[in-house]
Design an enzyme around this catalytic site. Sequence first.
Site, PDB file in Angstrom:
ATOM      1  N   THR A  50      -4.975   0.259 -14.730  1.00 33.83           N
ATOM      2  CA  THR A  50      -4.918  -0.401 -13.419  1.00 33.83           C
ATOM      3  C   THR A  50      -6.272  -1.001 -13.062  1.00 33.83           C
ATOM      4  O   THR A  50      -6.363  -2.141 -12.587  1.00 33.83           O
ATOM      5  CB  THR A  50      -4.493   0.608 -12.334  1.00 33.83           C
ATOM      6  OG1 THR A  50      -3.212   1.150 -12.655  1.00 33.83           O
ATOM      7  CG2 THR A  50      -4.426  -0.064 -10.968  1.00 33.83           C
ATOM      8  N   LYS A  64      -9.182  -5.836  -1.952  1.00 35.53           N
ATOM      9  CA  LYS A  64     -10.599  -5.473  -1.991  1.00 35.53           C
ATOM     10  C   LYS A  64     -11.488  -6.711  -1.977  1.00 35.53           C
ATOM     11  O   LYS A  64     -12.554  -6.715  -1.354  1.00 35.53           O
ATOM     12  CB  LYS A  64     -10.873  -4.617  -3.235  1.00 35.53           C
ATOM     13  CG  LYS A  64     -10.242  -3.235  -3.170  1.00 35.53           C
ATOM     14  CD  LYS A  64     -10.537  -2.413  -4.411  1.00 35.53           C
ATOM     15  CE  LYS A  64      -9.938  -1.018  -4.285  1.00 35.53           C
ATOM     16  NZ  LYS A  64     -10.191  -0.183  -5.481  1.00 35.53           N
ATOM     17  N   GLU A  87      -7.578  -4.824 -12.457  1.00 34.27           N
ATOM     18  CA  GLU A  87      -8.313  -5.233 -11.259  1.00 34.27           C
ATOM     19  C   GLU A  87      -9.565  -6.027 -11.633  1.00 34.27           C
ATOM     20  O   GLU A  87      -9.873  -7.055 -11.012  1.00 34.27           O
ATOM     21  CB  GLU A  87      -8.688  -4.002 -10.431  1.00 34.27           C
ATOM     22  CG  GLU A  87      -7.499  -3.313  -9.776  1.00 34.27           C
ATOM     23  CD  GLU A  87      -7.920  -2.122  -8.933  1.00 34.27           C
ATOM     24  OE1 GLU A  87      -9.010  -2.166  -8.334  1.00 34.27           O
ATOM     25  OE2 GLU A  87      -7.160  -1.140  -8.875  1.00 34.27           O
ATOM     26  N   ARG A 141       3.642  -0.311 -11.821  1.00 36.48           N
ATOM     27  CA  ARG A 141       2.574   0.494 -11.220  1.00 36.48           C
ATOM     28  C   ARG A 141       1.186  -0.046 -11.563  1.00 36.48           C
ATOM     29  O   ARG A 141       0.350  -0.238 -10.677  1.00 36.48           O
ATOM     30  CB  ARG A 141       2.708   1.951 -11.685  1.00 36.48           C
ATOM     31  CG  ARG A 141       1.533   2.852 -11.325  1.00 36.48           C
ATOM     32  CD  ARG A 141       1.298   2.922  -9.834  1.00 36.48           C
ATOM     33  NE  ARG A 141       0.183   3.789  -9.497  1.00 36.48           N
ATOM     34  CZ  ARG A 141      -1.098   3.436  -9.523  1.00 36.48           C
ATOM     35  NH1 ARG A 141      -1.430   2.205  -9.887  1.00 36.48           N
ATOM     36  NH2 ARG A 141      -2.041   4.285  -9.187  1.00 36.48           N
ATOM     37  N   ASN A 184     -12.783   4.181  -6.373  1.00 40.44           N
ATOM     38  CA  ASN A 184     -12.806   5.173  -5.301  1.00 40.44           C
ATOM     39  C   ASN A 184     -12.443   6.519  -5.923  1.00 40.44           C
ATOM     40  O   ASN A 184     -11.268   6.853  -6.085  1.00 40.44           O
ATOM     41  CB  ASN A 184     -11.818   4.799  -4.193  1.00 40.44           C
ATOM     42  CG  ASN A 184     -11.951   5.687  -2.969  1.00 40.44           C
ATOM     43  OD1 ASN A 184     -12.269   6.868  -3.076  1.00 40.44           O
ATOM     44  ND2 ASN A 184     -11.705   5.123  -1.795  1.00 40.44           N
ATOM     45  N   GLU A 188      -8.787   8.613  -6.492  1.00 40.13           N
ATOM     46  CA  GLU A 188      -8.299   8.874  -7.844  1.00 40.13           C
ATOM     47  C   GLU A 188      -8.009  10.358  -8.043  1.00 40.13           C
ATOM     48  O   GLU A 188      -7.003  10.727  -8.663  1.00 40.13           O
ATOM     49  CB  GLU A 188      -9.324   8.389  -8.870  1.00 40.13           C
ATOM     50  CG  GLU A 188      -9.429   6.876  -8.949  1.00 40.13           C
ATOM     51  CD  GLU A 188     -10.451   6.417  -9.974  1.00 40.13           C
ATOM     52  OE1 GLU A 188     -10.932   7.270 -10.760  1.00 40.13           O
ATOM     53  OE2 GLU A 188     -10.773   5.219  -9.993  1.00 40.13           O
ATOM     54  N   ARG A 219       0.824  -1.209   0.000  1.00 37.29           N
ATOM     55  CA  ARG A 219       0.000   0.000   0.000  1.00 37.29           C
ATOM     56  C   ARG A 219       0.861   1.263   0.000  1.00 37.29           C
ATOM     57  O   ARG A 219       0.582   2.224  -0.710  1.00 37.29           O
ATOM     58  CB  ARG A 219      -0.939  -0.020   1.214  1.00 37.29           C
ATOM     59  CG  ARG A 219      -2.167  -0.911   1.012  1.00 37.29           C
ATOM     60  CD  ARG A 219      -3.173  -0.715   2.123  1.00 37.29           C
ATOM     61  NE  ARG A 219      -2.746  -1.340   3.367  1.00 37.29           N
ATOM     62  CZ  ARG A 219      -3.069  -2.578   3.719  1.00 37.29           C
ATOM     63  NH1 ARG A 219      -3.805  -3.317   2.921  1.00 37.29           N
ATOM     64  NH2 ARG A 219      -2.666  -3.073   4.872  1.00 37.29           N
TER      65      ARG A 219
END
Length: 346
Positions: free
Chosen positions: A324, A217, A328, A206, A243, A247, A50
């Site tokens: 990203t 999550k 996910e 990244r 979220n 962002e 994180r």
Amino acid sequence: MKQIIAFIGLFMPQNAIAFARWGSASELRATVNGEENLTTLDVLSLDSIRSTLIRQEETVIFALIERAQYRQNRIVYEREGYGSSLGKPPGYQSDGKDDEELSFLDFMLIGTEILHCGARRFTSPEEHPFFPEKLPSGPMDALPSLQYPNDLLSPVGGANEVNFNKKLLQKYTEIIVPSICKGGDDEQHGSTTLCDIAALQALSRRVHYGKFVAESKYRSNPDAYQKLVDAGDAEGVMKLLTNAVVEEQVLRRARLKAATYGTEPMLTDLPKIQCSDMASIVAAAAASAVVAAMEALDNEHLAKGKVDPVAIESVYRDIIIPLTKDIEVAYLFRRCGKEPPAEYLS
């Protein structure tokens, strides 16, 4: 006061922050030397992951600033751009049927990945090759194997093998490079590809951290994700994992950092540093950073830096964050036992 310290801390080098927190250099060395050695398990803990996401912003932005010093040099992205075959890099794995010509970037990137593969780079769950099919089967035999946590990512459905680097490479050459580099050619093709490789590896690391985020999550709400995936509701999965507040913070931070790191220190406006006192150095650096950050909000100053902060913000908004999140979604679908929709296939 806390807000001011936090704001300045955003731009202070990590060593400076450590110094300000822990005291003198000798005390800092003693503290470091007194600590137990870290293992790979410690480095790749979820808490560490994180905090790594924010630190990676510096790596990505510095890499893009380095690339921006050269022209676009489109020839390095073209197959047969030099009019004759470049051949294949040493260690290239071929099935005997692969006669496709490589661009100069492909040649250099594959060669780099072959070397890094031997040094165990791609045994790490946070690293992803751009040309996995061209690499040796594993690292050099002389190197001992590393122990990684076996519960960071799930192997269910091949979720831990999600790799979007082909999409990333295309977006990098077609969108990112034109947005940060001047057009034309400056003949610095070797330096260009080295900067490209550094930027691509940083960007890949990244965006693929999205898999770690997705796993976290999922663990916090497995039933909700399983229900959405069972219904084939990719849009619902995307909505649940998004979220918007975070962002927006990422976009603002990227723009401010690009403005700060891409601007030369304004020595005429800074207090004189009378000695080697670290506090004075940190104060001067912080003052310069604050001025640069404020100017990032003023369009009249944007063109003066090494890279346009708005362009870096756009890279995050239009490529890094969406890619990203696509990773996910793909991970979560596989994690829940289903093939992701076509638009989320790597």
